[in-house]
Design a protein around this motif. Sequence first.
Motif, mmCIF file in Angstrom:
data_model
loop_
_atom_site.group_PDB
_atom_site.id
_atom_site.type_symbol
_atom_site.label_atom_id
_atom_site.label_comp_id
_atom_site.label_asym_id
_atom_site.label_seq_id
_atom_site.Cartn_x
_atom_site.Cartn_y
_atom_site.Cartn_z
ATOM 1 N N LYS A 242 26.051 -2.625 -19.086
ATOM 2 C CA LYS A 242 25.844 -3.623 -20.135
ATOM 3 C C LYS A 242 25.055 -4.795 -19.581
ATOM 4 N N GLU A 243 25.389 -5.204 -18.350
ATOM 5 C CA GLU A 243 24.639 -6.275 -17.679
ATOM 6 C C GLU A 243 23.418 -5.666 -16.994
ATOM 7 N N PHE A 244 22.550 -5.065 -17.780
ATOM 8 C CA PHE A 244 21.414 -4.296 -17.270
ATOM 9 C C PHE A 244 20.497 -5.147 -16.389
ATOM 10 N N LEU A 245 20.039 -6.270 -16.902
ATOM 11 C CA LEU A 245 19.086 -7.091 -16.172
ATOM 12 C C LEU A 245 19.686 -7.665 -14.891
ATOM 13 N N TYR A 246 20.973 -7.909 -14.909
ATOM 14 C CA TYR A 246 21.657 -8.501 -13.765
ATOM 15 C C TYR A 246 21.911 -7.469 -12.670
ATOM 16 N N ASN A 247 22.376 -6.305 -13.046
ATOM 17 C CA ASN A 247 22.791 -5.305 -12.060
ATOM 18 C C ASN A 247 21.658 -4.442 -11.521
ATOM 19 N N THR A 248 20.499 -4.494 -12.145
ATOM 20 C CA THR A 248 19.377 -3.676 -11.680
ATOM 21 C C THR A 248 18.388 -4.462 -10.819
ATOM 22 N N TYR A 249 18.783 -5.648 -10.380
ATOM 23 C CA TYR A 249 17.832 -6.447 -9.593
ATOM 24 C C TYR A 249 17.496 -5.752 -8.275
ATOM 25 N N GLN A 250 18.449 -4.980 -7.720
ATOM 26 C CA GLN A 250 18.170 -4.248 -6.489
ATOM 27 C C GLN A 250 17.111 -3.167 -6.712
ATOM 28 N N ILE A 251 17.113 -2.570 -7.893
ATOM 29 C CA ILE A 251 16.085 -1.571 -8.201
ATOM 30 C C ILE A 251 14.708 -2.230 -8.189
ATOM 31 N N SER A 252 14.620 -3.403 -8.780
ATOM 32 C CA SER A 252 13.349 -4.128 -8.798
ATOM 33 C C SER A 252 12.905 -4.485 -7.387
ATOM 34 N N ILE A 253 13.848 -4.964 -6.573
ATOM 35 C CA ILE A 253 13.512 -5.376 -5.207
ATOM 36 C C ILE A 253 13.022 -4.198 -4.374
ATOM 37 N N TRP A 254 13.784 -3.103 -4.365
ATOM 38 C CA TRP A 254 13.417 -1.972 -3.524
ATOM 39 C C TRP A 254 12.204 -1.225 -4.049
ATOM 40 N N SER A 255 11.951 -1.316 -5.344
ATOM 41 C CA SER A 255 10.721 -0.734 -5.891
ATOM 42 C C SER A 255 9.507 -1.475 -5.350
ATOM 43 N N ASN A 256 9.604 -2.806 -5.271
ATOM 44 C CA ASN A 256 8.507 -3.600 -4.695
ATOM 45 C C ASN A 256 8.324 -3.308 -3.214
ATOM 46 N N VAL A 257 9.435 -3.155 -2.503
ATOM 47 C CA VAL A 257 9.346 -2.826 -1.080
ATOM 48 C C VAL A 257 8.653 -1.480 -0.895
ATOM 49 N N GLU A 258 9.046 -0.491 -1.680
ATOM 50 C CA GLU A 258 8.456 0.837 -1.575
ATOM 51 C C GLU A 258 6.956 0.816 -1.848
ATOM 52 N N ALA A 259 6.569 0.185 -2.946
ATOM 53 C CA ALA A 259 5.151 0.141 -3.309
ATOM 54 C C ALA A 259 4.342 -0.621 -2.260
ATOM 55 N N GLY A 260 4.856 -1.761 -1.826
ATOM 56 C CA GLY A 260 4.128 -2.566 -0.846
ATOM 57 C C GLY A 260 3.976 -1.871 0.491
ATOM 58 N N LEU A 261 5.050 -1.243 0.981
ATOM 59 C CA LEU A 261 4.988 -0.547 2.268
ATOM 60 C C LEU A 261 4.093 0.679 2.195
ATOM 61 N N GLY A 262 4.138 1.390 1.067
ATOM 62 C CA GLY A 262 3.295 2.570 0.930
ATOM 63 C C GLY A 262 1.820 2.222 1.023
ATOM 64 N N ILE A 263 1.408 1.178 0.322
ATOM 65 C CA ILE A 263 0.008 0.754 0.351
ATOM 66 C C ILE A 263 -0.362 0.218 1.731
ATOM 67 N N THR A 264 0.537 -0.563 2.324
ATOM 68 C CA THR A 264 0.262 -1.137 3.643
ATOM 69 C C THR A 264 0.133 -0.057 4.701
ATOM 70 N N ALA A 265 1.071 0.897 4.711
ATOM 71 C CA ALA A 265 1.019 1.981 5.696
ATOM 72 C C ALA A 265 -0.255 2.799 5.545
ATOM 73 N N GLY A 266 -0.657 3.046 4.294
ATOM 74 C CA GLY A 266 -1.869 3.822 4.059
ATOM 75 C C GLY A 266 -3.130 3.100 4.474
#
Length: 363
Positions: A242-266
């Motif tokens: 129910k607290e979707f926006l509050y409890n999914t902040y980790q998904i947002s954070i790790w999604s940014n980490v994944e995208a940023g590291l993938g581009i940087t490593a490449g």
Amino acid sequence: MDTVDNGGRSQAILIVTAIFLGISLVAVCLRCFVRTRLVRAFGWDDIVMVVAMVLNLAFAICGIIGAKNGMGRKLAHFVTSPPTIGAENFRRALLCWWLGQVFYVTTCVVAKISIIITLLRITVDRVHAWILYAALYLATAVGLLFFFFTIFQCHPVNLFWNRLSERGTCVDTQILIDIAYVYSVGTAVTDLTIALLPIALIWNLRMKRRTKAAVAGILGIGCLASAAVIVRIPFVKHYQDKEFLYNTYQISIWSNVEAGLGITAGSLTTLRPLGRFFKGGSSGSHSHSQNRTSYPLSSSMERGGYRANSKRGDQERGHKIWAGSEVDDYHGVTTTIMSSHRPNPSSSEEDLNPKDDRWRMRD
């Protein structure tokens, strides 16, 4: 309302998004400088990586605007705000979340395609090529699956962010969670493959051990992107909270980490010529001897084995791509990577750019 909801999680999203956007943007800009000015070998893998960076920028903008409007906050935050402002911020936060997931999956898939194209250009073993193609198809398949389910999870589509005013239906949340798990597992497998396979590709190159370890370490940064995907998996279940926006902040954070590291490593794998550039070296000052050293960055099937095409004109450009110039640990060495089949003796020097125009740009 607890103290964590006083902007703490929103602030975390902002900080992580800004940091990894900055890191990936610098890496891609340096890559473009190296490939266009130093080695003059800007190819399709570079173009695809630039596209990935543009998508990553859009993803980051969604995260920043979304955090400003309420991503990472509890519903009480919107309720206690003035009615009109609270409802509008809630709508914007949901819209930014939805758009962010769309840009996230496209960013990661496009970045992987760029990396795989690069690896295919240094692959001379048929088995390695098959592994890379399998990784390419897997990344594309799970990416498209997640992409379309994200976009069309509600009918009408805008019901996702207009749920306070629109009427319609949405797919069962558990189905979305299952799709997210499938995507995460497929992405983790792909990331590990394209992070670890390059170590095998350079293992037999005649480099100094120190240089080989450095190159392998840079290529291995892709493992961190895979780790980000794995860390993200336990938080996928919060899609149904129910607290979707509050409890999914980790998904947002790790999604940014994944995208940023993938581009940087490449992109880091293309930056070795910068060392010589900052030491006052010039890629053009040693052009007279660059044709003595070459490294395979292209491949094609032949009856005698899986080996690169030979072409004198591409030889110099290819060497620049991998080593930058002869002033390196490779000085004066002609390198041949042997596959399970013995290559044609006439092709001891392999070119780094394929004859096939699909994989490179002509000057």
